[in-house]
Motif scaffolding. Structure first.
Motif, PDB file in Angstrom:
ATOM      1  N   PHE A   1      -6.006   5.952   9.491  1.00 60.96           N
ATOM      2  CA  PHE A   1      -6.905   5.172   8.438  1.00 60.96           C
ATOM      3  C   PHE A   1      -6.749   4.002   8.250  1.00 60.96           C
ATOM      4  CE2 PHE A   1      -8.640   4.062   4.246  1.00 60.96           C
ATOM      5  CZ  PHE A   1      -9.912   4.359   4.459  1.00 60.96           C
ATOM      6  N   LEU A   2      -5.426   3.838   8.171  1.00 61.48           N
ATOM      7  CA  LEU A   2      -4.490   2.542   8.013  1.00 61.48           C
ATOM      8  C   LEU A   2      -5.067   1.710   9.238  1.00 61.48           C
ATOM      9  CD1 LEU A   2      -0.967   2.749   6.511  1.00 61.48           C
ATOM     10  CD2 LEU A   2      -2.909   1.589   5.360  1.00 61.48           C
ATOM     11  N   ASN A   3      -4.798   2.288  10.178  1.00 62.72           N
ATOM     12  CA  ASN A   3      -5.404   1.523  11.491  1.00 62.72           C
ATOM     13  C   ASN A   3      -6.678   0.853  11.553  1.00 62.72           C
ATOM     14  OD1 ASN A   3      -3.149   3.184  11.985  1.00 62.72           O
ATOM     15  ND2 ASN A   3      -2.642   2.148  14.056  1.00 62.72           N
ATOM     16  N   LYS A   4      -7.524   1.664  11.096  1.00 64.86           N
ATOM     17  CA  LYS A   4      -9.201   1.636  11.033  1.00 64.86           C
ATOM     18  C   LYS A   4      -9.353   0.523  10.069  1.00 64.86           C
ATOM     19  CE  LYS A   4     -10.552   6.170  12.090  1.00 64.86           C
ATOM     20  NZ  LYS A   4     -11.564   7.330  12.012  1.00 64.86           N
TER      21      LYS A   4
ATOM     22  N   THR B   1      -4.327  11.774   3.189  1.00 56.22           N
ATOM     23  CA  THR B   1      -5.822  11.995   2.786  1.00 56.22           C
ATOM     24  C   THR B   1      -5.975  10.857   1.460  1.00 56.22           C
ATOM     25  OG1 THR B   1      -5.216  13.661   1.089  1.00 56.22           O
ATOM     26  CG2 THR B   1      -6.058  14.290   3.126  1.00 56.22           C
ATOM     27  N   GLU B   2      -4.953  10.205   0.977  1.00 59.16           N
ATOM     28  CA  GLU B   2      -5.136   9.254   0.080  1.00 59.16           C
ATOM     29  C   GLU B   2      -4.477   7.853   0.435  1.00 59.16           C
ATOM     30  OE1 GLU B   2      -5.404  10.810  -4.115  1.00 59.16           O
ATOM     31  OE2 GLU B   2      -4.136   8.892  -4.895  1.00 59.16           O
TER      32      GLU B   2
ATOM     33  N   TRP C   1       0.829  -1.090   0.051  1.00 59.35           N
ATOM     34  CA  TRP C   1      -0.100  -0.061  -0.158  1.00 59.35           C
ATOM     35  C   TRP C   1       0.686   1.347  -0.223  1.00 59.35           C
ATOM     36  CZ3 TRP C   1       0.184  -3.622   3.790  1.00 59.35           C
ATOM     37  CH2 TRP C   1       0.752  -3.170   5.168  1.00 59.35           C
ATOM     38  N   GLU C   2       0.340   2.359  -0.659  1.00 57.02           N
ATOM     39  CA  GLU C   2       1.036   3.775  -0.470  1.00 57.02           C
ATOM     40  C   GLU C   2       0.206   4.554   0.259  1.00 57.02           C
ATOM     41  OE1 GLU C   2       0.701   2.744  -4.184  1.00 57.02           O
ATOM     42  OE2 GLU C   2       1.963   1.152  -3.601  1.00 57.02           O
ATOM     43  N   VAL C   3       0.581   5.652   1.067  1.00 57.94           N
ATOM     44  CA  VAL C   3      -0.137   6.717   1.482  1.00 57.94           C
ATOM     45  C   VAL C   3       0.430   8.025   1.012  1.00 57.94           C
ATOM     46  CG1 VAL C   3      -0.978   7.714   3.561  1.00 57.94           C
ATOM     47  CG2 VAL C   3      -0.607   5.220   3.483  1.00 57.94           C
ATOM     48  N   ASN C   4      -0.733   9.057   0.552  1.00 66.83           N
ATOM     49  CA  ASN C   4       0.150  10.419   0.315  1.00 66.83           C
ATOM     50  C   ASN C   4       0.689  11.029   1.345  1.00 66.83           C
ATOM     51  OD1 ASN C   4      -2.250  11.413   1.310  1.00 66.83           O
ATOM     52  ND2 ASN C   4      -2.900  12.492  -0.432  1.00 66.83           N
TER      53      ASN C   4
ATOM     54  N   VAL D   1      -8.255   2.654  -4.301  1.00 68.29           N
ATOM     55  CA  VAL D   1      -7.880   3.936  -3.799  1.00 68.29           C
ATOM     56  C   VAL D   1      -8.922   4.718  -2.920  1.00 68.29           C
ATOM     57  CG1 VAL D   1      -7.343   6.184  -4.288  1.00 68.29           C
ATOM     58  CG2 VAL D   1      -6.496   4.199  -5.879  1.00 68.29           C
ATOM     59  N   PHE D   2      -8.911   5.034  -1.612  1.00 69.47           N
ATOM     60  CA  PHE D   2      -9.517   5.634  -0.786  1.00 69.47           C
ATOM     61  C   PHE D   2      -9.166   6.920  -0.601  1.00 69.47           C
ATOM     62  CE2 PHE D   2      -9.602   1.172   0.939  1.00 69.47           C
ATOM     63  CZ  PHE D   2     -10.888   0.833   0.640  1.00 69.47           C
TER      64      PHE D   2
END
Length: 528
Positions: free
Chosen positions: A155-158, A90-91, A83-86, A145-146
Motif C-alpha cells: 500500500f505504501l508503494n501504491k 492493514t492500517e 508514517w507508521e504501519v501496523n 489513517v487508511f
C-alpha cells in the motif's frame, strides 16, 4: 499506453504528429524547459489520467504523500513527513508536513482523504490502486489513517504512484468534482482539469492543446524550493528522428522517445545521450475467450507457441540488442524476478506439443496497435512473431489497427492474439499480479477469458497473491517468484523484450533521470 500507455481500457486522445515544431521561444538558454515527445494524454485529472505523459505531469503538479527516491526502490517523505504501519499491513498512518496548494491554502488531512477516496470511487483507469481500501479518516488537520480489508505490504508503494496526488478538495469541488461512493456518476470535473490544476507541486497547469502542447507554469508561491523554470512546455513531436533534430537545433531541451539507433546518429556535442535499463516491457497476450478459440488456444497450445518464439533474435530484431529478455510479466529488477529464468526457443518441442494437441495447420489473427513504443516498432515485432510461428507450422495474420479500433475490438473477441506494452505505476511487484494474474476479476483474466474465466483462471495464484501481500522482505520475494512462475505456466502474457531507455537532453540541462513511479521527475531538472 504510450508512446501510448494503454493499460486499463482508458480513452486515448489522438494527437497529430508533426515533423518539427516552432516553440514560442528558443529553448536553449531560456527560462523555459521544452520537452519533445509524442504525447499520450487521456486526461489531466489525477483520478482519471493514465499515461506516460500523465505520470510526469501529475508528479510536477500534484504531490503525493510519499515518493520514490533516485534509487528507484526506496520511499521517501513528500507531503507526509512520517508514517507508521501496523504489524499486519492493514492500517497506515501519515503525518503531514506544512505545505500549501498553489492558491495559498494549506494542505490538510481532509484534502488527502478526499483525494484518495475520489481516486477509489471515480472508477477511472488508476482506481485499481485503491482496491481493498475500506476507510480513510482525518484524525486531525495533519494526520490521516487508511484502513484496508486485507493485508497489503504494497500500500505504501501504491501511495507513491503519481495518480495518488493530493488535490485541493475545496477548489475541485467548486468546479464539479466529487469523491463520494457515487463519484463515477456524479463527478463532472474532467473538463475543468483540462484547463486548470489544483495541486501543491512546484508547477501548475498553464494550458493544454491536445493537438500541440502541454504547458506548465512555475508555481511562484511554492512552499518548497522555488521551481527551476518559469515554464515547462511539452511539445508534440511524433517520431524519434524529428525529436533528435529538435534537440540538435536547440528547439528542445529534452527528447523522451529517442531509440538507441537514433541516439547513435546524433553528432552534436551539445546533446547528451545515456542508455539506461528500464522497467518497461512489450508483450503479446493470448485471448482464449476470442470467437471460436476456446478449444484452440488451450494451455498446451499456448505453451507450444511460447516455445516457438526466438527471444534472443527478437531482442536483436526490435531494439538492436539494446534491452533484455524478461521471463514473466514482472519487470527485471522488481521483487521476485531474480530467480526467474527467461524462456528459450525450442522449435522441435513446440512442433511436438502442437501435434500432440491436434493443433496442426493452425491459423490465428493478431490485432495490435500500429505504433512505435519505447523504440519498438510493433509491426516489425509482430513480423518476427509471424516468422517464428511459421517455423512451427502456425499461420499468423497480422492486423495493425489504430488505437481507437484496437480498443473497441479488444473486448469483442475479434482476434485471439494482441500486442501491447506496460510501464510501472510504482516500484512493487503486486501491480503486475493484480493486472496480469489469472485471478478472477483481475484485468487480464477478464480480457483473456471474455466471460469464460474457466478458460484462464489459475487457482494457485489467488492464494499466493494474498500471502505475498501479507509478507515483506525475503518472504515476499519468494512468493512473487512463485507467482512469476505460475504466470509463466499460464502462457497468457509473453514478454518479448524489455527495451533500454535513452535519456537525451541538451548539455546545459541537468537532473534528467528515469523514475519507476514518475517517468521523468520534472522538479529535479534545471539548467546549468
Amino acid at each position: 499506453m504510450m508512446q501510448r500507455k494503454f493499460k486499463h481500457g482508458l480513452t486515448v486522445i489522438a494527437l497529430a504528429g508533426t515533423a518539427l515544431f516552432a516553440p514560442p521561444a528558443q529553448a536553449q538558454g531560456s527560462d523555459t524547459l521544452v520537452i519533445a515527445r509524442s504525447m499520450d494524454v487521456n486526461s489531466l485529472d489525477p483520478a482519471r489520467a493514465f499515461c506516460d505523459t500523465c505520470q510526469f505531469y501529475l508528479t510536477a503538479v500534484y504531490e503525493t504523500l510519499v515518493t520514490l527516491s533516485a534509487d528507484n526502490e526506496t520511499l521517501v517523505p513528500n507531503l507526509a513527513e512520517s508514517w507508521e504501519v501496523n504489524a499486519d499491513f492493514t492500517e497506515f498512518t501519515f503525518h503531514l508536513k506544512d505545505a500549501t496548494f498553489a492558491d495559498g491554502s494549506p494542505v490538510e488531512a481532509s484534502d488527502v482523504v478526499w483525494s484518495i477516496l475520489r481516486l477509489k470511487n471515480l472508477k477511472g483507469s488508476p482506481s485499481f490502486l485503491m482496491d481493498g481500501l475500506v476507510s480513510a479518516e482525518a484524525t486531525d488537520a495533519k494526520t490521516v489513517v487508511f484502513k484496508l480489508d486485507a493485508p497489503s505490504s504494497e500500500f505504501l508503494n501504491k501511495i507513491s504512484a503519481s495518480y495518488a496526488g493530493v488535490v485541493n478538495a475545496e477548489l475541485a469541488e467548486a468546479n464539479g468534482a466529487t469523491a463520494g461512493d457515487d463519484a463515477a456518476e456524479t463527478d463532472k470535473a474532467e473538463p475543468w482539469f483540462l484547463a486548470n490544476s489544483a495541486g501543491s507541486g512546484p508547477y501548475k497547469l498553464a494550458s493544454y492543446a491536445p493537438d500541440a502542447e502541454l504547458r506548465m507554469a512555475g508555481n511562484t508561491d511554492y512552499y518548497g524550493d522555488a521551481p527551476k523554470f518559469s515554464e515547462i512546455v511539452v511539445t508534440q513531436i511524433q517520431d524519434a528522428v524529428s525529436q533528435a533534430q529538435a534537440l540538435e537545433t536547440g528547439q528542445a531541451d529534452i527528447a523522451m522517445q529517442i531509440d538507441p539507433d537514433t541516439a547513435r546518429s546524433i553528432r552534436s556535442q551539445d546533446v547528451v545521450t545515456e542508455i539506461v535499463p528500464s522497467y518497461n516491457f512489450v508483450y503479446i497476450g493470448f485471448i482464449p475467450g476470442a470467437k471460436g478459440m476456446a478449444d484452440v488456444i488451450t494451455p498446451e497450445v499456448r505453451q507450444a507457441l511460447a516455445l516457438a518464439i526466438d527471444y534472443d533474435g527478437m531482442l536483436d530484431f526490435t531494439v538492436g540488442g539494446n534491452g533484455k529478455k524478461q521471463a514473466a510479466p514482472i519487470p527485471n529488477g522488481f521483487p521476485g524476478t531474480a530467480g526467474l529464468i527467461p524462456r528459450e526457443q525450442d522449435v522441435a518441442k513446440a512442433k511436438e506439443m502442437l501435434e500432440a494437441a491436434g493443433a496442426t495447420n493452425l491459423k490465428l489473427v493478431a490485432g495490435y496497435p500500429n505504433d512505435n513504443v519505447y523504440g519498438v516498432d510493433f509491426n516489425i515485432m509482430m513480423q518476427k512473431v509471424q516468422q517464428d510461428f511459421a517455423a512451427v507450422g502456425v499461420e499468423l495474420e497480422l492486423k495493425p489497427l489504430t488505437w481507437a479500433v484496437w480498443r473497441d475490438e479488444l473486448g469483442s473477441g475479434e482476434w485471439p492474439i494482441t500486442a501491447i506494452y506496460y510501464a510501472p505505476d510504482y516500484y512493487g511487484s503486486a501491480q503486475y499480479v493484480q493486472y496480469f494474474g489469472m485471478i478472477e476479476g483481475f484485468p487480464w483474466a477478464g480480457r483473456a477469458g471474455l466471460g469464460h474465466p474457466e478458460l484462464v483462471v489459475n487457482p494457485a495464484e489467488a492464494g499466493l497473491y494474498q500471502q505475498a501481500l501479507a509478507s515483506s522482505g525475503e518472504d515476499a520475494e519468494m512468493l512473487y517468484t512463485q507467482l512469476g512462475e505460475e504466470m509463466m505456466k499460464d502462457a497468457i502474457i509473453l514478454p518479448l523484450v524489455s527495451p533500454n531507455l535513452v535519456l537525451a537532453y541538451r548539455s546545459d540541462i541537468e537532473g534528467v533521470r528515469y523514475s519507476a513511479c514518475c517517468n521523468l521527475p520534472l522538479a529535479e531538472i534545471s539548467r546549468k
